[in-house]
Design a protein around this motif. Structure first.
Motif, PDB file in Angstrom:
ATOM      1  N   ASN A 264      21.653  11.469 -89.750  1.00 45.58           N
ATOM      2  CA  ASN A 264      21.936  12.900 -89.689  1.00 45.58           C
ATOM      3  C   ASN A 264      22.676  13.371 -90.932  1.00 45.58           C
ATOM      4  OD1 ASN A 264      20.870  12.716 -87.134  1.00 45.58           O
ATOM      5  ND2 ASN A 264      22.841  12.827 -86.082  1.00 45.58           N
TER       6      ASN A 264
ATOM      7  N   LEU B 217      16.373  16.080 -91.972  1.00 45.93           N
ATOM      8  CA  LEU B 217      17.578  15.512 -91.357  1.00 45.93           C
ATOM      9  C   LEU B 217      18.175  16.479 -90.338  1.00 45.93           C
ATOM     10  CD1 LEU B 217      19.117  14.332 -94.724  1.00 45.93           C
ATOM     11  CD2 LEU B 217      18.217  12.812 -92.976  1.00 45.93           C
ATOM     12  N   PHE B 218      18.436  15.968 -89.153  1.00 46.78           N
ATOM     13  CA  PHE B 218      19.093  16.752 -88.105  1.00 46.78           C
ATOM     14  C   PHE B 218      20.571  16.924 -88.458  1.00 46.78           C
ATOM     15  CE2 PHE B 218      21.603  16.838 -84.173  1.00 46.78           C
ATOM     16  CZ  PHE B 218      20.995  17.880 -83.474  1.00 46.78           C
ATOM     17  N   PHE B 219      21.156  18.055 -88.051  1.00 47.52           N
ATOM     18  CA  PHE B 219      22.603  18.218 -88.209  1.00 47.52           C
ATOM     19  C   PHE B 219      23.180  18.986 -87.029  1.00 47.52           C
ATOM     20  CE2 PHE B 219      21.040  22.223 -89.972  1.00 47.52           C
ATOM     21  CZ  PHE B 219      21.988  23.162 -89.564  1.00 47.52           C
ATOM     22  N   ASN B 220      24.441  18.702 -86.733  1.00 46.82           N
ATOM     23  CA  ASN B 220      25.200  19.463 -85.748  1.00 46.82           C
ATOM     24  C   ASN B 220      26.025  20.521 -86.462  1.00 46.82           C
ATOM     25  OD1 ASN B 220      24.786  18.217 -82.995  1.00 46.82           O
ATOM     26  ND2 ASN B 220      25.374  16.387 -84.146  1.00 46.82           N
TER      27      ASN B 220
ATOM     28  N   ASP C 242      19.719   9.684 -81.356  1.00 51.71           N
ATOM     29  CA  ASP C 242      18.739  10.617 -80.798  1.00 51.71           C
ATOM     30  C   ASP C 242      18.510  10.261 -79.330  1.00 51.71           C
ATOM     31  OD1 ASP C 242      16.506  12.094 -80.054  1.00 51.71           O
ATOM     32  OD2 ASP C 242      15.608  11.982 -82.049  1.00 51.71           O
TER      33      ASP C 242
ATOM     34  N   SER D 145      19.629   7.522 -85.414  1.00 53.47           N
ATOM     35  CA  SER D 145      18.977   8.386 -86.402  1.00 53.47           C
ATOM     36  C   SER D 145      19.940   8.606 -87.567  1.00 53.47           C
ATOM     37  CB  SER D 145      18.605   9.730 -85.767  1.00 53.47           C
ATOM     38  OG  SER D 145      19.779  10.375 -85.270  1.00 53.47           O
TER      39      SER D 145
ATOM     40  N   GLY E 231      23.569   8.794 -86.492  1.00 54.25           N
ATOM     41  CA  GLY E 231      23.668   9.514 -85.226  1.00 54.25           C
ATOM     42  C   GLY E 231      22.856   8.792 -84.173  1.00 54.25           C
TER      43      GLY E 231
ATOM     44  N   SER F 251      22.922  23.464 -83.714  1.00 56.24           N
ATOM     45  CA  SER F 251      22.321  22.397 -84.519  1.00 56.24           C
ATOM     46  C   SER F 251      21.116  22.926 -85.273  1.00 56.24           C
ATOM     47  CB  SER F 251      21.905  21.216 -83.623  1.00 56.24           C
ATOM     48  OG  SER F 251      20.995  21.646 -82.622  1.00 56.24           O
TER      49      SER F 251
ATOM     50  N   THR G 156      25.276  11.787 -95.498  1.00 58.23           N
ATOM     51  CA  THR G 156      24.582  11.399 -94.272  1.00 58.23           C
ATOM     52  C   THR G 156      25.451  10.456 -93.449  1.00 58.23           C
ATOM     53  OG1 THR G 156      23.481   9.498 -95.313  1.00 58.23           O
ATOM     54  CG2 THR G 156      22.309  11.620 -95.320  1.00 58.23           C
TER      55      THR G 156
ATOM     56  N   PHE H  60      18.037  21.653 -88.734  1.00 59.10           N
ATOM     57  CA  PHE H  60      17.486  20.641 -89.633  1.00 59.10           C
ATOM     58  C   PHE H  60      17.674  21.071 -91.084  1.00 59.10           C
ATOM     59  CE2 PHE H  60      15.303  19.222 -85.834  1.00 59.10           C
ATOM     60  CZ  PHE H  60      15.238  17.841 -86.003  1.00 59.10           C
TER      61      PHE H  60
END
Length: 390
Positions: free
Chosen positions: A383, A345-348, A374, A381, A372, A334, A369, A336
């Motif tokens: 993501n 933005l967080f990402f996997n 958190d 959130s 997600g 993962s 987007t 950002f």
């Protein structure tokens, strides 16, 4: 008891304490077959321990494992020495339970679970190399919950799973998620989809797997809520698992779309039939009636066509965004992205659709987007999703 037998049993106990387990066992076996009535509680306890050390602890024969564990359950009770952390009874029965659970022999697993009183099991988790392991009591509930679900005893599955959720405050291996999952599965089978969705909501906050979305979609389909069913179907279709795992998903989509979008539904029916034929499985009557030409059953082409449609559908109301990968965590799973508008933005990693070689800090990318969850903040959130190099 004759003095001679008494002396030999005493010698056996001494041999056991000096770790000469096989010699001790030989004495116990000889006298138990001939003079079982003369064995007192402690003779039986040490005999059980000798059996455990020789035949069960590091067993290599499953038949012997079960045979000798059965003997131990006849010699002593689980409550014998239950003030200590372990006893030969509990250790041996759990060896059998672990084996049967691994083998997925759920009917027989329930038979052996019935030999355990969970109130007498330790409830303390253990830790090794930074990993948390469940207590025997938590494991008992896990095995029971799974066995009841697999043997279609849905009422008992719900009862034992609820009991576990109420009894423990901390779970190992996301067991709380799986207890909620099994309750939801059971409620669906009991034709209570609305109740099932309550539990699936808890599951979906932690598990974003395709089969969770599929399960939610199935419950909405049962409620004749096609709009919400399709919303969750999209999440299931677009994951990277091979289509062979999703055979029933494509059949569900066919059922959802056949009245409103028959042409699109047919594409899913084709992929469903192609996969069924590949594995030599029987075809449902409603699919056979479609008289699909086998020349049209190219799995790779059908899957790509279906994914292209759902990808476009999923992001139809979004504008493509751009940004830079500003953080990739050491584990590589993962990171950002900072958008051109300055949003972090967080990402996997599974959302990175280009060659993973390019998933580096400083890489400029395009993305959409999605919502997600958190877990650290216990809230939803936004993501980054469907990330591609620009």
């Amino acid at each position: 008891m004759s003095e001679e037998i008494k002396k030999e049993l005493l010698d056996a106990k001494k041999l056991y304490k000096s770790k000469n387990y096989s010699e001790a066992l030989e004495i116990y076996e000889k006298h138990y077959h001939e003079n079982s009535d003369e064995f007192n509680k402690w003779d039986k306890i040490f005999y059980s321990w000798a059996i455990y050390q020789v035949y069960i602890k590091d067993y290599d024969d499953e038949t012997e494992l079960i045979e000798f564990t059965q003997l131990i359950t006849e010699l002593i009770r689980q409550s014998d020495l239950n003030k200590r952390p372990t006893c030969a009874y509990t250790l041996s029965v759990f060896k059998v339970l672990d084996y049967l659970y691994k083998e997925r022999d759920y009917e027989y697993l329930l038979y052996w679970l019935d030999k355990i009183d969970p109130a007498l099991l330790d409830a303390k988790q253990s830790e090794f190399n930074g990993r948390i392991y469940p207590s025997r009591r938590e494991k008992y509930y896990t095995y029971s919950s799974k066995a009841y679900l697999e043997t279609k005893d849905y009422t008992n599955c719900i009862l034992i799973s609820e009991k576990a959720l109420n009894e423990f405050h901390h779970f190992a291996n996301d067991n709380d998620v799986w207890f909620n999952w099994r309750i939801a599965k059971s409620l669906k089978e009991l034709n209570k989809p609305e109740n099932a969705l309550t539990y699936l909501e808890k599951v979906s906050k932690v598990k974003r797997d395709w089969f969770v979305s599929k399960e939610i979609a199935e419950n909405y389909f049962m409620l004749d809520d096609k709009e919400n069913a399709l919303k969750y179907i999209i999440e299931s279709v677009l994951t990277e698992e091979p289509p062979s795992l999703k055979i029933n998903l494509f059949y569900l989509i066919y059922q959802l779309l056949k009245d409103d979008k028959p042409e699109l539904a047919l594409e899913h029916a084709k992929l469903f039939e192609a996969l069924k034929l590949e594995y030599g499985a029987s075809i449902p009557e409603d699919i056979e009636k479609l008289m699909i030409d086998e020349d049209e059953l190219d799995i790779d082409k059908l899957e790509q066509k279906i994914k292209d449609y759902w990808l476009q559908y999923k992001f139809k109301d979004q504008k493509l965004q751009y940004g830079t990968i500003t953080k990739v965590f050491e584990h590589g799973k993962s990171g950002f992205i900072t958008s051109d508008e300055g949003e972090h933005l967080f990402f996997n990693a599974y959302e990175f659709k280009s060659n993973m070689h390019y998933m580096n800090e400083g890489q400029y990318v395009s993305f959409y987007t999605k919502t997600g969850f958190d877990r650290s903040k216990n809230k939803e959130s936004v993501n980054a999703a469907n990330i591609n190099i620009n």
